[in-house]
Write an enzyme that holds these catalytic residues in place. Structure first.
Site, PDB file in Angstrom:
ATOM      1  N   CYS A  57      27.504  -7.553   3.231  1.00 48.01           N
ATOM      2  CA  CYS A  57      27.965  -8.762   3.959  1.00 48.01           C
ATOM      3  C   CYS A  57      28.642  -9.980   3.143  1.00 48.01           C
ATOM      4  O   CYS A  57      28.872 -11.069   3.551  1.00 48.01           O
ATOM      5  CB  CYS A  57      26.660  -9.429   4.564  1.00 48.01           C
ATOM      6  SG  CYS A  57      25.385 -10.201   3.583  1.00 48.01           S
ATOM      7  N   GLU A  88      -3.708  32.566 -15.614  1.00 47.41           N
ATOM      8  CA  GLU A  88      -3.853  31.758 -14.360  1.00 47.41           C
ATOM      9  C   GLU A  88      -2.766  30.741 -14.009  1.00 47.41           C
ATOM     10  O   GLU A  88      -2.415  30.108 -15.059  1.00 47.41           O
ATOM     11  CB  GLU A  88      -5.267  31.206 -14.024  1.00 47.41           C
ATOM     12  CG  GLU A  88      -6.356  32.308 -14.262  1.00 47.41           C
ATOM     13  CD  GLU A  88      -7.816  31.652 -14.416  1.00 47.41           C
ATOM     14  OE1 GLU A  88      -7.864  30.149 -14.158  1.00 47.41           O
ATOM     15  OE2 GLU A  88      -8.902  32.142 -14.965  1.00 47.41           O
ATOM     16  N   CYS A 114      19.292  -9.246  -0.892  1.00 43.56           N
ATOM     17  CA  CYS A 114      20.360  -9.934   0.218  1.00 43.56           C
ATOM     18  C   CYS A 114      19.488 -10.853   1.128  1.00 43.56           C
ATOM     19  O   CYS A 114      18.398 -10.116   1.789  1.00 43.56           O
ATOM     20  CB  CYS A 114      21.127  -8.919   1.108  1.00 43.56           C
ATOM     21  SG  CYS A 114      22.036  -9.842   2.305  1.00 43.56           S
ATOM     22  N   LYS A 138       2.376  24.721 -21.218  1.00 45.99           N
ATOM     23  CA  LYS A 138       2.971  23.840 -20.391  1.00 45.99           C
ATOM     24  C   LYS A 138       4.646  24.291 -20.295  1.00 45.99           C
ATOM     25  O   LYS A 138       5.085  24.202 -21.285  1.00 45.99           O
ATOM     26  CB  LYS A 138       2.850  22.465 -20.900  1.00 45.99           C
ATOM     27  CG  LYS A 138       1.443  22.052 -20.743  1.00 45.99           C
ATOM     28  CD  LYS A 138       0.916  21.736 -19.606  1.00 45.99           C
ATOM     29  CE  LYS A 138       1.216  20.409 -18.747  1.00 45.99           C
ATOM     30  NZ  LYS A 138       0.882  19.246 -19.591  1.00 45.99           N
ATOM     31  N   ASP A 196      -0.769  22.049  -9.903  1.00 49.37           N
ATOM     32  CA  ASP A 196      -0.392  20.638 -10.334  1.00 49.37           C
ATOM     33  C   ASP A 196      -1.223  20.308  -9.310  1.00 49.37           C
ATOM     34  O   ASP A 196      -0.615  19.413  -8.147  1.00 49.37           O
ATOM     35  CB  ASP A 196       1.099  20.573 -10.357  1.00 49.37           C
ATOM     36  CG  ASP A 196       1.357  19.034 -11.003  1.00 49.37           C
ATOM     37  OD1 ASP A 196       0.474  18.485 -11.621  1.00 49.37           O
ATOM     38  OD2 ASP A 196       2.293  18.582 -10.884  1.00 49.37           O
ATOM     39  N   CYS A 221      22.830  -9.911   8.127  1.00 48.44           N
ATOM     40  CA  CYS A 221      23.552  -9.030   7.333  1.00 48.44           C
ATOM     41  C   CYS A 221      23.372  -7.576   8.087  1.00 48.44           C
ATOM     42  O   CYS A 221      22.432  -7.254   8.549  1.00 48.44           O
ATOM     43  CB  CYS A 221      22.789  -8.615   6.028  1.00 48.44           C
ATOM     44  SG  CYS A 221      23.428  -7.407   5.131  1.00 48.44           S
ATOM     45  N   LYS A 260      -1.256  27.144 -13.577  1.00 45.90           N
ATOM     46  CA  LYS A 260      -1.785  26.112 -13.636  1.00 45.90           C
ATOM     47  C   LYS A 260      -1.539  25.137 -12.587  1.00 45.90           C
ATOM     48  O   LYS A 260      -0.071  24.679 -12.759  1.00 45.90           O
ATOM     49  CB  LYS A 260      -1.228  25.438 -14.949  1.00 45.90           C
ATOM     50  CG  LYS A 260      -2.041  24.025 -15.351  1.00 45.90           C
ATOM     51  CD  LYS A 260      -1.829  23.486 -16.750  1.00 45.90           C
ATOM     52  CE  LYS A 260      -2.649  22.238 -17.191  1.00 45.90           C
ATOM     53  NZ  LYS A 260      -2.228  21.092 -16.070  1.00 45.90           N
ATOM     54  N   CYS A 303      26.171  -8.859  -1.821  1.00 49.50           N
ATOM     55  CA  CYS A 303      25.858  -7.885  -0.922  1.00 49.50           C
ATOM     56  C   CYS A 303      26.728  -6.821  -0.564  1.00 49.50           C
ATOM     57  O   CYS A 303      28.050  -7.380  -0.217  1.00 49.50           O
ATOM     58  CB  CYS A 303      25.063  -8.466   0.299  1.00 49.50           C
ATOM     59  SG  CYS A 303      24.651  -7.171   1.579  1.00 49.50           S
ATOM     60  N   TYR A 354     -11.464  29.102  -9.417  1.00 49.77           N
ATOM     61  CA  TYR A 354     -11.254  29.860 -10.262  1.00 49.77           C
ATOM     62  C   TYR A 354     -12.470  29.931 -11.417  1.00 49.77           C
ATOM     63  O   TYR A 354     -12.454  30.888 -12.240  1.00 49.77           O
ATOM     64  CB  TYR A 354     -10.089  29.623 -11.298  1.00 49.77           C
ATOM     65  CG  TYR A 354      -9.781  28.214 -11.525  1.00 49.77           C
ATOM     66  CD1 TYR A 354     -10.727  27.595 -12.630  1.00 49.77           C
ATOM     67  CD2 TYR A 354      -8.939  27.351 -10.966  1.00 49.77           C
ATOM     68  CE1 TYR A 354     -10.585  26.211 -12.899  1.00 49.77           C
ATOM     69  CE2 TYR A 354      -8.717  26.124 -11.475  1.00 49.77           C
ATOM     70  CZ  TYR A 354      -9.501  25.355 -12.221  1.00 49.77           C
ATOM     71  OH  TYR A 354      -9.412  24.304 -12.549  1.00 49.77           O
TER      72      TYR A 354
END
Length: 666
Positions: free
Chosen positions: A407, A114, A422, A310, A118, A427, A116, A404, A223
């Site tokens: 600017c 089967e 910033c 896995k 997630d 800006c 697996k 930044c 299942y």
């Protein structure tokens, strides 16, 4: 290693794993990936095997895996929901099969294979043909009752053609397309992205607001089948019985009669898993014969007759061409990696987020170094580490930006945050991002004012702040000459801007871009304070006392309203008749029960107000008495005179399960 050294290391590993387990199972926001978690728990298992006298009953290795949240009603499982042992190689499967063979007497064992999924384990309990409960695995013994949320999942029927008490188990998950759609919406709304579909599914199913659950298209594969009145001989028969009852099964499930078939199944899905519509992180092999399963038996935590193979994360090496910063609408600096293009998990990866400077320095990433890259959850590109060969030491150590990039103002970082910011409100990058955010679907939802159009308007200095959006009509002659922008496009844009003035207060509030105020917080604030003036006058103490706000967010709100330019912006938006009053929650006018009238009577699984809220949010109405004009009578136990009158007038009477079926369009 001495016993004392082992004891200290074991305690350290347990503390670390318990914290990770809380992040994974309770917060649905893990800080480490599955590979790191698996590696650490196996390290703990190895140490406990070497020093069995150090094993304690509260060790995470003795637990099934989950932690029960206090948000939901508890439910004790009739049969424990055990976790599975895991393996990572073919040799480990051979060893597993040999252990099974010690009981079965043969290595030619028949297994069901089967995929697996997630997702999040779920137990469905049916009685008298009706879904009674949907429960999460929790800690394996006690789970969370999430029945109301489960009822919104279209692939889970509210009734089945059997009167027996039946328990069916499976996995709730999000498909890849739905996951991408949810993350796209969260990005637009300024919410934190889900790391992978599993987190998204878990976070969704454990939502306190079932309306949010219903909006996300959760799916389920089942299942496992338990029925004391109808015992099943094999696992594959169990799956077929589930299918016969009208529940969804995974058609990729197969019987493997030989080890060669097991190996071929592993090889096939290792290669093909990226082509599936949903995420899988391995394959579960179960001894098919139920009697043999009982003979092989269980450990305290896992069945000995099943194992999870896995998949290893696909890791590729490529060159880190550059590290560059970008500026968000709140001024937050995010560093990004430009990568030499590489194929991973079926797609080309040429960029990845590096989060912040501390992340880069901790991994010692350097421009022009060779790095290992994978996709977290097979979705999001992630730079794992640098290859530290002889060439690596010759490369200059990366240094974080101090100015930044947009600017040139000096960046700031507080002692409580890992990110740089910033703090220049003028800006240009922040202004542009704030304009894009205000116009986005989750906020003002101005159709025709996408990123490229806003950028062009900003570059041409036709809009320099949010209020300027409502003056766009003054610049018609300039705008209709933009590339791919004509008279009709301009008319549609103006119509959408005018329509946005009537948006709900919470959408406009979210669109203002106050730091830490996402769409959910904006709704909470709108419901409590009712209008912008009340919110403006709210104190830090008031705001921080709100459960979903807290101290950091409260300070952010108070600070935002202290800035004169923000107050000017609100006044200017008011002058354009932008709505800042809470109007109540919007109704779903396209619902299957829109404009239908209901009478609620009798005892139901939830309160009368609960069903009233659902009906009204779906543009239906609840009335007090039954008449010929009544569309439905929703009847629970001990319904009484209203049920009698409905039967006399031939008004349709429905139970709770039928109500949810109608709501789902079944």
């Amino acid at each position: 290693m001495t016993k004392e050294q082992a004891s200290k290391l074991i305690n350290d590993l347990r503390l670390k794993l318990n914290e990770w387990a809380k992040e994974y199972y309770v917060l649905d926001n893990p800080s480490v990936d599955d590979a790191e978690y698996d590696k650490t728990i196996h390290q703990l298992l190895d140490l406990e095997n070497q020093f069995p006298e150090l094993i304690t009953s509260d060790s995470i290795t003795q637990k099934v895996g989950g932690i029960v949240s206090d948000k939901f009603e508890k439910h004790t499982h009739k049969y424990p929901m055990l976790s599975l042992g895991d393996i990572f190689s073919w040799d480990e499967f051979i060893n597993f099969n040999k252990q099974v063979a010690k009981v079965t007497g043969t290595e030619n064992n028949e297994y069901t294979a089967e995929l697996k999924i997630d997702g999040l384990s779920i137990s469905l309990i049916y009685k008298d043909g009706v879904l009674q409960k949907g429960v999460t695995r929790g800690d394996g013994k006690v789970g969370e009752n999430v029945t109301t949320n489960v009822k919104t999942i279209k692939s889970i029927p509210l009734s089945i053609p059997s009167k027996d008490e039946i328990e069916i188990r499976g996995e709730v998950f999000l498909g890849k397309k739905e996951f991408a759609k949810i993350n796209e919406e969260r990005l637009l709304n300024g919410d934190q992205l889900f790391a992978n579909p599993r987190n998204a599914a878990a976070g969704t199913l454990r939502q306190l607001d079932s309306k949010i659950v219903a909006e996300r298209n959760l799916d389920a594969y089942l299942y496992y089948y338990f029925n004391e009145n109808n015992p099943i001989n094999t696992q594959f028969d169990s799956i077929n019985q589930i299918k016969n009852l009208g529940l969804k099964i995974n058609k990729e499930t197969k019987i493997c009669k030989t080890l060669e078939e097991v190996k071929l199944y592993i090889e096939y899905y290792t290669e093909k898993r990226n082509e599936l519509d949903y995420e899988i992180d391995g394959i579960v092999f179960k001894l098919n014969d139920k009697k043999l399963q009982e003979e092989v038996g269980y450990t305290a935590k896992t069945p000995k007759w099943a194992i999870a193979y896995k998949f290893p994360a696909e890791v590729k090496q490529t060159k880190l061409l550059d590290i560059f910063p970008t500026v968000g609408r709140t001024g937050k600096i995010t560093y990004n990696a430009k990568l030499e293009p590489v194929q991973i998990a079926g797609t080309t990866v040429s960029a990845a987020s590096l989060n912040n400077a501390e992340y880069i320095m901790a991994k010692d990433l350097r421009i022009n170094s060779i790095v290992k890259v994978k996709k977290a959850g097979d979705i999001i590109p992630e730079v794992i580490s640098a290859i530290k060969d002889e060439k690596f030491d010759l490369l200059p150590i990366w240094e974080k930006d101090v100015q930044c990039p947009a600017c040139n103002e000096l960046l700031e970082k507080t002692s409580t945050e890992v990110d740089q910011f910033c703090v220049n409100f003028n800006c240009p990058a922040q202004i542009l991002r704030s304009l894009e955010h205000f116009a986005s679907r989750g906020a003002a939802n101005i159709v025709g004012l996408g990123g490229q159009t806003i950028k062009k308007l900003f570059e041409e200095k036709l809009i320099t702040n949010i209020a300027d959006i409502f003056k766009v009509e003054e610049h018609k002659e300039n705008i209709i000459n933009f590339e791919k922008f004509g008279e009709k496009s301009f008319e549609n844009l103006i119509a959408s801007i005018k329509e946005s003035k009537n948006n709900s207060f919470e959408k406009t509030l979210f669109g203002l871009g106050i730091r830490h105020v996402g769409s959910k917080t904006a709704l909470t604030l709108a419901q409590i304070y009712k209008n912008i003036d009340n919110l403006k006058n709210a104190t830090y103490e008031e705001l921080s006392s709100i459960d979903s706000v807290g101290e950091v967010l409260a300070m952010s709100i108070v600070d935002w309203f202290k800035i004169e330019s923000n107050l000017q912006l609100i006044n200017e938006l008011k002058s354009f008749d932008v709505n800042f009053e809470y109007l109540g929650q919007a109704k779903n006018t396209e619902s299957t029960i829109s404009e239908k009238s209901f009478v609620i009577t009798g005892t139901l699984s939830e309160s009368r107000d609960y069903f009233k809220d659902i009906i009204e949010l779906n543009n239906g109405k609840v009335i007090g008495s039954v008449s010929k004009k009544t569309d439905y009578v929703l009847a629970g136990e001990n319904a009484g005179s209203k049920l009698t009158k409905a039967e006399e007038l031939n008004v349709k009477v429905i139970n709770e399960e039928e109500f949810f079926a109608i709501l789902k369009g079944e």
